[in-house]
Write a protein that holds these residues in place. Sequence first.
Motif, mmCIF file in Angstrom:
data_model
loop_
_atom_site.group_PDB
_atom_site.id
_atom_site.type_symbol
_atom_site.label_atom_id
_atom_site.label_comp_id
_atom_site.label_asym_id
_atom_site.label_seq_id
_atom_site.Cartn_x
_atom_site.Cartn_y
_atom_site.Cartn_z
ATOM 1 N N ARG A 69 21.750 -34.297 -19.651
ATOM 2 C CA ARG A 69 22.933 -33.522 -19.285
ATOM 3 C C ARG A 69 23.775 -34.270 -18.244
ATOM 4 O O ARG A 69 24.497 -33.659 -17.459
ATOM 5 C CB ARG A 69 22.515 -32.133 -18.771
ATOM 6 N N GLN A 101 29.315 -35.701 -21.574
ATOM 7 C CA GLN A 101 30.475 -34.814 -21.660
ATOM 8 C C GLN A 101 31.633 -35.448 -22.426
ATOM 9 O O GLN A 101 32.708 -34.862 -22.543
ATOM 10 C CB GLN A 101 30.951 -34.431 -20.248
ATOM 11 N N SER A 151 34.032 -36.800 -25.378
ATOM 12 C CA SER A 151 34.497 -36.557 -26.742
ATOM 13 C C SER A 151 35.793 -37.326 -26.914
ATOM 14 O O SER A 151 36.694 -37.241 -26.069
ATOM 15 C CB SER A 151 34.729 -35.066 -27.003
ATOM 16 N N VAL A 192 33.235 -31.962 -30.860
ATOM 17 C CA VAL A 192 32.406 -31.440 -29.775
ATOM 18 C C VAL A 192 31.962 -32.605 -28.887
ATOM 19 O O VAL A 192 31.941 -33.765 -29.314
ATOM 20 C CB VAL A 192 31.163 -30.713 -30.324
ATOM 21 N N THR A 193 31.631 -32.293 -27.661
ATOM 22 C CA THR A 193 31.079 -33.316 -26.783
ATOM 23 C C THR A 193 29.646 -33.631 -27.208
ATOM 24 O O THR A 193 28.994 -32.856 -27.916
ATOM 25 C CB THR A 193 31.072 -32.843 -25.324
ATOM 26 N N ASP A 204 27.367 -30.851 -25.924
ATOM 27 C CA ASP A 204 27.349 -29.621 -26.720
ATOM 28 C C ASP A 204 26.515 -29.800 -27.988
ATOM 29 O O ASP A 204 25.759 -28.905 -28.381
ATOM 30 C CB ASP A 204 28.767 -29.197 -27.088
ATOM 31 N N ARG A 205 26.632 -30.958 -28.621
ATOM 32 C CA ARG A 205 25.861 -31.196 -29.826
ATOM 33 C C ARG A 205 24.362 -31.296 -29.504
ATOM 34 O O ARG A 205 23.516 -30.757 -30.228
ATOM 35 C CB ARG A 205 26.351 -32.456 -30.531
ATOM 36 N N LEU A 228 23.077 -27.800 -28.888
ATOM 37 C CA LEU A 228 22.966 -27.055 -30.146
ATOM 38 C C LEU A 228 21.716 -27.472 -30.911
ATOM 39 O O LEU A 228 20.943 -26.618 -31.390
ATOM 40 C CB LEU A 228 24.204 -27.297 -31.000
ATOM 41 N N ALA A 263 22.877 -25.060 -20.236
ATOM 42 C CA ALA A 263 24.272 -24.977 -19.794
ATOM 43 C C ALA A 263 24.508 -25.726 -18.493
ATOM 44 O O ALA A 263 25.654 -25.987 -18.121
ATOM 45 C CB ALA A 263 24.680 -23.509 -19.630
ATOM 46 N N LYS A 313 24.673 -28.832 -15.811
ATOM 47 C CA LYS A 313 25.093 -30.238 -15.865
ATOM 48 C C LYS A 313 24.601 -30.954 -14.611
ATOM 49 O O LYS A 313 24.323 -30.319 -13.595
ATOM 50 C CB LYS A 313 26.614 -30.361 -15.979
ATOM 51 N N THR A 346 28.581 -37.150 -33.611
ATOM 52 C CA THR A 346 29.103 -35.793 -33.426
ATOM 53 C C THR A 346 30.073 -35.358 -34.515
ATOM 54 O O THR A 346 30.393 -34.168 -34.609
ATOM 55 C CB THR A 346 29.792 -35.669 -32.057
#
Length: 247
Positions: A50, A55, A57, A63-64, A67-68, A71, A111, A113, A228
């Motif tokens: 993280r 971060q 993109s 998506v960054t 985020d990927r 997920l 979530a 960072k 991504t």
Amino acid sequence: MGDAFWQYRTAQPGDPARSIDWRRSARSDVHFVAEKEWQAAQSVVFWVDRGQSMQFSSEKNLVTKADRAALLSLAAAVLLVQAGERVGLTDMGIRPMRGEVQLGRVAERLADKTPQDYGVPDVSILPRHSRAVFISDFMADPGPVEEALATAADRGVQGVLLQVLDPSEEAFPFDGRTVFHSMGNTLEFETRKAGELRDRYLARLARRKERLTAMAGLTGWRFHTHHTNDSPASALLWMYQALEGRA
């Protein structure tokens, strides 16, 4: 799934009521779960990078990497919990657990960072003979990853390295005058001929992938790169099969 009894343990939040051994629990003030032999080593621990580099993109509709990565790790955790296995994150400070409550903890933690440009694997709570998933862009110094894999191997832990990259990091489409900034704004590099750096950059990226592949091979792990702009379903399928030893 085997049926051989292994041990009793105290019930944890998220354990379904059907898993409680009511006869054993009747002899105590707490509830107990009868674990089976096949469950003893079924723990999967995730290290999800993280750091600020995740971060990135290159386009607004992409998506960054962070985020990927979140997920994919959460989706894999859901599948593993549904299969009756325990999951956790390396930096949660608690051992892997089962249940929806644990999935909520994982989602909340993902979530967060970190202020550093690059994350460093934490293997302090890797249970022996468990499995692990490291998800990162692996753009930082590979030394800490090598050390983490060596520690994991010493504990009999096997797993996967999933590299998540933005498509621009794979193609290096830059040309002319370009100023490169790290996502944490701690590094800056300016060039008037970015196109002339492409071949050298791609060669270094290829060497990095070769090193990661070799590192994984020496420790019995598996390595894969995901972009991504590709479907996350394909990466999820690979990761799940790799954890089961079928990739």
